[in-house]
Design a protein around this motif. Structure first.
Motif, mmCIF file in Angstrom:
data_model
loop_
_atom_site.group_PDB
_atom_site.id
_atom_site.type_symbol
_atom_site.label_atom_id
_atom_site.label_comp_id
_atom_site.label_asym_id
_atom_site.label_seq_id
_atom_site.Cartn_x
_atom_site.Cartn_y
_atom_site.Cartn_z
ATOM 1 N N LEU A 77 3.038 8.006 -13.132
ATOM 2 C CA LEU A 77 3.226 9.118 -14.156
ATOM 3 C C LEU A 77 3.766 10.426 -13.893
ATOM 4 N N ASP A 78 2.855 11.426 -13.129
ATOM 5 C CA ASP A 78 3.290 12.260 -12.388
ATOM 6 C C ASP A 78 4.609 12.368 -11.767
ATOM 7 N N SER A 79 4.804 13.407 -11.433
ATOM 8 C CA SER A 79 6.021 13.991 -10.629
ATOM 9 C C SER A 79 5.405 14.353 -9.216
ATOM 10 N N LEU A 80 4.864 12.752 -8.204
ATOM 11 C CA LEU A 80 3.979 13.559 -7.654
ATOM 12 C C LEU A 80 4.649 13.246 -6.049
ATOM 13 N N SER A 81 4.188 14.348 -4.840
ATOM 14 C CA SER A 81 4.496 13.629 -3.416
ATOM 15 C C SER A 81 3.653 12.287 -3.736
ATOM 16 N N TRP A 82 4.788 11.352 -1.904
ATOM 17 C CA TRP A 82 4.546 10.178 -1.913
ATOM 18 C C TRP A 82 3.151 10.571 -1.276
ATOM 19 N N ARG A 83 3.544 11.562 -0.261
ATOM 20 C CA ARG A 83 2.020 11.970 0.885
ATOM 21 C C ARG A 83 1.041 12.285 0.484
ATOM 22 N N SER A 84 1.235 13.209 -1.177
ATOM 23 C CA SER A 84 -0.348 13.296 -1.939
ATOM 24 C C SER A 84 -1.033 12.235 -2.857
ATOM 25 N N PHE A 85 -0.040 11.398 -3.162
ATOM 26 C CA PHE A 85 -0.141 10.838 -4.068
ATOM 27 C C PHE A 85 -1.585 9.439 -4.123
ATOM 28 N N ILE A 86 -2.536 9.799 -5.230
ATOM 29 C CA ILE A 86 -3.758 9.308 -5.891
ATOM 30 C C ILE A 86 -3.668 8.887 -6.874
ATOM 31 N N HIS A 128 17.602 9.336 -3.954
ATOM 32 C CA HIS A 128 15.995 7.945 -3.863
ATOM 33 C C HIS A 128 14.760 8.429 -4.259
ATOM 34 N N ASP A 129 13.941 7.545 -4.992
ATOM 35 C CA ASP A 129 12.588 8.193 -5.676
ATOM 36 C C ASP A 129 12.179 8.445 -4.095
ATOM 37 N N ILE A 130 12.620 9.613 -3.269
ATOM 38 C CA ILE A 130 10.871 10.217 -2.329
ATOM 39 C C ILE A 130 10.543 11.779 -2.896
ATOM 40 N N GLY A 131 9.924 11.835 -2.062
ATOM 41 C CA GLY A 131 9.552 13.688 -2.297
ATOM 42 C C GLY A 131 9.066 13.854 -4.178
ATOM 43 N N ARG A 144 10.296 4.611 3.348
ATOM 44 C CA ARG A 144 11.205 4.861 3.148
ATOM 45 C C ARG A 144 10.909 6.859 3.829
ATOM 46 N N ASP A 145 9.886 7.213 3.746
ATOM 47 C CA ASP A 145 9.324 8.288 3.504
ATOM 48 C C ASP A 145 9.406 8.682 5.446
ATOM 49 N N GLY A 146 8.262 6.977 5.952
ATOM 50 C CA GLY A 146 8.056 6.407 7.323
ATOM 51 C C GLY A 146 6.581 6.756 7.218
ATOM 52 N N TRP A 147 5.622 6.910 6.028
ATOM 53 C CA TRP A 147 4.205 6.558 5.836
ATOM 54 C C TRP A 147 3.548 5.506 6.158
#
Length: 325
Positions: free
Chosen positions: A285-294, A259-262, A140-143
């Protein structure tokens, strides 16, 4: 009143030893729950949710059905608090319920997690529910593309589930039943093995809903059966005619939480299913961005150059420390 026919089937699959899915099907109430959690937690969580939803007698609004889902969520949380060994258990769920006491005949859908509901009309098959999952959020975030999502190593990470938080986010739809339509409720054990095109072909080739449910489960198991597989097929045999044409997607009203984004918050509940840890479902677990998720838990999947870079940084730090001393 809308006349419905249905068929349901659940299977452990070809890899796992325990079936953590739950299913309930009766006249006007259809539920699929996909449990997660170590030991027997997932099996218990899905059974609690199915048991609570099975108590439904009448539903007159989407708000009323959402409150029933919230009640099931509280029951899962309470059971985990009573038994520390069940800490972290949870379950996704999707339900289709015939509404009563309304001016017009309606069907209601509620969804939490990545269990899905499809509708097969005369013209097309549509996925009405949204997956509350890490990978779907990335799409949905386009990644990443939908095709990349099918093979993504984190495709089983869900961002919503019952049994995680007191404040549960629930999506709901109010649908207009149309004679001849077919609904499919399923756990991700089906959709991880079969494409939408393959699912549609089986639905189209089998008129009887019980046979259709059985054929779908068998096909998913034959394709690998890496997860528990649960399917409910519901046919609309007869629905009242309306003066206006029904919407192509049958949706009359929608109630969705964001939606569960950002930086969407969620809680970890890794499913330690026996013999299938690489395919187990989990909550981020954490409040993470899809862009930085590891995914820090999947160390074996890190590139070798990451370890080399980390070792070099540590070496430089130690040399600098020695120089100062």
């Amino acid at each position: 009143m809308t006349a419905l026919a249905w068929g349901a089937l659940t299977d452990t699959g070809r890899i796992r030893d325990v079936n953590q899915d739950g299913v309930f099907s009766a006249d006007g109430v259809y539920v699929v729950a996909d449990g997660m959690g170590g030991h027997s937690g997932g099996e218990i969580a899905s059974a609690i949710v199915v048991g609570e939803m099975a108590k439904i007698k009448t539903v007159s609004s989407t708000d009323e059905l959402i409150e029933m889902v919230q009640r099931a969520n509280r029951e899962v949380l309470e059971r985990a608090r009573e038994d520390p060994s069940l800490y972290g258990m949870g379950t996704t769920m999707v339900a289709l319920v015939a509404m009563t006491d309304t001016d017009a005949e309606r069907l209601c859908v509620v969804n939490v997690g990545d269990s899905r509901l499809y509708v097969r009309t005369d013209n097309e098959m549509l996925q009405l529910t949204d997956d509350h999952s890490l990978v779907e959020g990335m799409v949905r975030d386009g990644w990443i593309s939908p095709e990349e999502a099918m093979a993504h190593p984190q495709r089983n990470v869900v961002t919503r589930a019952l049994g995680v938080e007191d404040e549960l986010l629930v999506d709901a739809w109010e649908l207009q039943p149309v004679t001849g339509d077919r609904y499919l409720l399923c756990s991700d054990g089906l959709t991880n093995e079969l494409s939408d095109a393959e699912i549609r072909e089986i639905l189209d080739d089998t008129d009887d809903p019980e046979e259709a449910a059985s054929s779908l489960v068998q096909a998913a198991c034959a394709a690998g059966g890496r997860d528990n597989v649960t399917v409910v097929v519901v046919d609309v045999l007869d629905a009242e005619a309306t003066e206006s044409s029904p919407p192509s997607d049958r949706v009359i009203a929608t109630r969705k939480d964001a939606h569960d984004i950002g930086d969407a918050a969620a809680v970890d509940a890794v499913a330690a299913d026996e013999g299938a840890s690489d395919e187990s479902e989990s909550l981020e677990l954490d409040s993470l961005s899809w862009r930085s998720f590891i995914d820090w838990r999947s160390i074996e999947g890190w590139p070798l150059k990451w370890f080399a870079a980390a070792a070099l940084i540590v070496l430089v730090f130690l040399l600098a420390l020695l120089a100062v001393l």
